[in-house]
Design an enzyme around this catalytic site. Structure first.
Site, short mmCIF file in Angstrom:
data_model
loop_
_atom_site.label_atom_id
_atom_site.label_comp_id
_atom_site.label_asym_id
_atom_site.label_seq_id
_atom_site.Cartn_x
_atom_site.Cartn_y
_atom_site.Cartn_z
N LYS A 22 9.21 -10.72 -0.67
CA LYS A 22 8.80 -9.39 -0.21
C LYS A 22 7.31 -9.36 0.10
O LYS A 22 6.89 -8.86 1.14
CB LYS A 22 9.13 -8.35 -1.29
N ASN A 23 6.51 -9.87 -0.84
CA ASN A 23 5.07 -9.71 -0.70
C ASN A 23 4.45 -10.65 0.34
O ASN A 23 3.26 -10.56 0.62
CB ASN A 23 4.37 -9.86 -2.05
N CYS A 125 3.81 1.77 -6.25
CA CYS A 125 4.19 1.79 -7.67
C CYS A 125 3.07 2.40 -8.51
O CYS A 125 1.89 2.17 -8.26
CB CYS A 125 4.41 0.36 -8.16
N ARG A 130 -5.36 1.76 -8.46
CA ARG A 130 -5.20 0.99 -7.24
C ARG A 130 -6.00 1.51 -6.05
O ARG A 130 -5.43 1.98 -5.06
CB ARG A 130 -3.71 0.85 -6.89
N ASP A 315 2.98 -9.67 -11.65
CA ASP A 315 4.31 -9.21 -11.24
C ASP A 315 5.44 -9.81 -12.08
O ASP A 315 6.61 -9.47 -11.88
CB ASP A 315 4.56 -9.51 -9.75
N ARG A 407 13.70 -1.80 -3.95
CA ARG A 407 12.47 -2.05 -3.20
C ARG A 407 12.15 -3.55 -3.17
O ARG A 407 11.50 -4.01 -2.22
CB ARG A 407 11.29 -1.34 -3.85
C1 EPZ Z 1 -0.49 -7.21 -4.34
O1 EPZ Z 1 -0.96 -5.87 -4.47
C2 EPZ Z 1 1.00 -7.14 -4.57
N1 EPZ Z 1 1.63 -6.30 -3.57
C3 EPZ Z 1 1.31 -6.63 -5.97
O2 EPZ Z 1 2.70 -6.67 -6.18
C4 EPZ Z 1 0.62 -7.54 -6.98
O3 EPZ Z 1 0.82 -7.02 -8.28
C5 EPZ Z 1 -0.87 -7.64 -6.68
O4 EPZ Z 1 -1.08 -8.06 -5.31
C6 EPZ Z 1 -1.61 -8.61 -7.58
O5 EPZ Z 1 -1.04 -9.89 -7.46
C7 EPZ Z 1 1.98 -6.79 -2.39
O6 EPZ Z 1 1.72 -7.93 -2.07
C8 EPZ Z 1 2.71 -5.89 -1.46
P1 EPZ Z 1 -4.72 -6.47 -5.39
P2 EPZ Z 1 -2.42 -5.50 -4.02
O7 EPZ Z 1 -5.53 -5.88 -4.30
O8 EPZ Z 1 -2.84 -6.36 -2.89
C9 EPZ Z 1 -8.06 -3.91 -7.67
C10 EPZ Z 1 4.84 -5.79 -6.67
O9 EPZ Z 1 5.37 -5.43 -7.75
N2 EPZ Z 1 -8.52 -3.44 -6.34
O10 EPZ Z 1 -4.71 -7.95 -5.52
O11 EPZ Z 1 -2.45 -4.04 -3.84
C11 EPZ Z 1 -6.67 -3.38 -8.03
O12 EPZ Z 1 -6.74 -2.07 -8.52
C12 EPZ Z 1 3.41 -5.41 -6.34
O13 EPZ Z 1 5.44 -6.44 -5.80
C13 EPZ Z 1 -9.66 -2.67 -6.27
O14 EPZ Z 1 -10.31 -2.37 -7.28
O15 EPZ Z 1 -3.24 -5.91 -5.33
C14 EPZ Z 1 -6.23 -4.40 -9.04
O16 EPZ Z 1 -6.80 -4.10 -10.29
C15 EPZ Z 1 2.83 -4.48 -7.35
N3 EPZ Z 1 -10.07 -2.23 -5.04
C16 EPZ Z 1 -6.84 -5.71 -8.51
O17 EPZ Z 1 -7.90 -5.30 -7.63
C17 EPZ Z 1 -9.39 -2.54 -3.90
O18 EPZ Z 1 -9.81 -2.12 -2.81
C18 EPZ Z 1 -5.89 -6.61 -7.74
O19 EPZ Z 1 -5.21 -5.83 -6.76
C19 EPZ Z 1 -8.22 -3.34 -3.99
C20 EPZ Z 1 -7.81 -3.78 -5.24
#
Ligand code: EPZ
Length: 430
Positions: A22-23, A125, A130, A315, A407
């Site tokens: 998915k991701n 989610c 986020r 995840d 999802r």
């Molecule tokens: C991706 O989300 C995945 N989603 C998530 O999977 C996964 O948990 C996550 O990466 C971490 O591996 C998809 O790929 C669709 P991040 P993403 O930006 O890209 C902070 C699932 O269950 N952050 O790597 O949104 C954030 O809050 C989902 O399939 C900021 O502070 O995650 C987090 O603490 C859930 N500012 C950390 O970085 C920003 O602008 C990592 O988030 C962006 C992120």
């Protein structure tokens, strides 16, 4: 709303075909906005999130077609064709984007190709605040102006984006996807520091390279991109879902049994496989996938801390916690990526789990038995952790709000029941 009924106690035996990730599929589909030509993606999973993204892309003018093919007889492997000949609208509205965080990523290709985008702030989610500040920082570095107005991000770059140095203060998958897509069509050279190294980032980069992008270093912390004027169509196969594979590996470690995770690639989830082995299961890489077995021995308590790739994926944290609820002894699970990703704790407790929260740590005291109960979860991975616990619980568990599972897990109840689990979907009346 559909529910899933599980009667626990059966070992899992057989083969589970692993779907496309998915991701990886979501950013790859979004990358279709970067070109007028057709992008063909093979092995796209049939999931609610994919269907929602199709609607969002359709709004922008992307033409979508699907071939319903079967792969090796046992697996649905959808080939989809996406053609963004003309972008008819650069607005991504609240009612669609608020349902799935990844849809916010359309901002990057829209501003890179069209010079403007107006995209609602995202939802998704409920696993923490986020924010999208780092995604917007990357676009600003590349020369876009960003305004936030009435819940919408308005990004503009009428003369196009230009290459830049982007340093992420923390690893972000979505930030790295955004930077890669935007920099591919920017004028000049971009260097992305502290880039995410997740396999899904590498898959996106591989596809962009097939589309004509000039990207070096994906999979490492520093990625370099030399912008090009146009990208072309391409043909790309979505990589297998490491989170789905890890989830079923933990289900087998939980129930005992012997399952081949067909098509799974161990190098995509090595740190999770290492932890699962420490719990007492055996893991073997075969040329068909990953074989997971646990016979006789109990489940050992193992501590685990989530981290960006190649660390243990957030995840899979909820699923590992479910496994630890039946361990012999106490394990300490530390979540370092999201600050609020423990909503499964109180639901696991309904099944008899003993878990205490201390800040970013969950202390799980293994119990002799779990007992079935009605449960519900507020996010995708939390829901599947309840399924894992239910498979080992005595009696019947009803998992409510199955739409979370839909999802991200393709045909979950079929895959599990084909391996001997007593799992069925109860359709909502009417
Ligand atoms: C991706 O989300 C995945 N989603 C998530 O999977 C996964 O948990 C996550 O990466 C971490 O591996 C998809 O790929 C669709 P991040 P993403 O930006 O890209 C902070 C699932 O269950 N952050 O790597 O949104 C954030 O809050 C989902 O399939 C900021 O502070 O995650 C987090 O603490 C859930 N500012 C950390 O970085 C920003 O602008 C990592 O988030 C962006 C992120």
């Amino acid at each position: 709303m559909d529910r899933i009924r599980i009667v626990g106690g059966n070992k899992l035996q057989g083969t589970i075909p692993i779907s496309g990730a998915k991701n990886a599929a979501l950013p790859l589909m979004i990358a279709s906005l970067l070109t007028r030509e057709r992008l063909t993606l093979k092995n796209v999973p049939e999931l609610a999130d994919v269907n929602l993204l199709v609607r969002i892309l359709g709004n922008h003018g992307v033409d979508y077609a699907v071939d319903g093919k079967r792969n090796g007889g046992s697996q649905h492997a959808h080939t989809v064709h996406l053609t963004a000949g003309d972008i008819v609208d650069t607005l991504a509205p609240y009612d669609l984007v608020s349902r799935m965080r990844a849809s916010f990523w359309v901002v990057a290709p829209l501003v890179a190709r069209m010079g403007e985008a107006k995209v609602s702030l995202p939802g998704g989610c409920a696993i923490g605040t986020r924010p999208v500040d780092l995604l917007l920082m990357a676009l600003e570095k590349l020369g876009a102006t960003i305004e936030i107005e009435a819940g919408y991000v308005i990004a503009k770059a009428p003369k196009g984006l230009r290459g830049a140095e982007i340093s992420f203060p923390k690893v972000t998958v979505g930030g790295t996807h955004t930077a890669l897509m935007a920099a591919s069509l920017a004028h000049g050279h971009t260097v992305i520091h502290n880039a995410a190294r997740e396999p899904e980032v590498v898959d996106l980069a591989d596809c962009l390279i097939k589309m004509g992008a000039r990207i070096k270093g994906a999979g490492h912390s520093t990625i370099e991109v030399e912008g090009v004027a146009n990208l072309s169509g391409a043909y790309h196969t979505v990589l297998p879902d490491r989170i789905e594979a890890g989830t079923y590996a933990m289900a087998v470690a939980m129930t005992g049994g012997d399952v081949l995770l067909e098509g799974a690639r161990p190098e995509l989830l090595q740190s999770a496989l290492d932890r699962i082995e420490e719990t007492g299961a055996s893991i073997d890489a075969t040329n068909q996938g990953i074989r997971v077995r646990r016979n006789g021995a109990g489940i050992a308590a193992v501590d685990m801390t989530t981290a960006p790739f190649p660390g243990f994926p957030t995840d899979l944290q909820a699923q590992f916690m479910a496994l630890m609820t039946r361990a012999k002894g106490t394990s300490r699970i530390t979540e370092t990526i999201f600050e609020n990703r423990f909503m499964h704790v109180q639901e696991l407790a309904r099944l008899g789990a003993r878990i205490r929260l201390e800040g970013d740590q969950a202390i799980v005291e293994g119990v002799e038995r779990l007992e079935g109960a009605p449960v519900m979860a507020t996010d995708l991975r939390a829901s599947v952790s309840l399924v894992i616990a239910a498979l080992a619980a005595e009696g019947e568990t009803i998992v409510n709000r199955v739409y979370h599972l839909d999802r991200g897990f393709e045909r979950l109840e079929h895959k599990l029941s084909a391996c001997g689990a007593e799992v069925e979907r109860l359709a909502s009346p009417g």
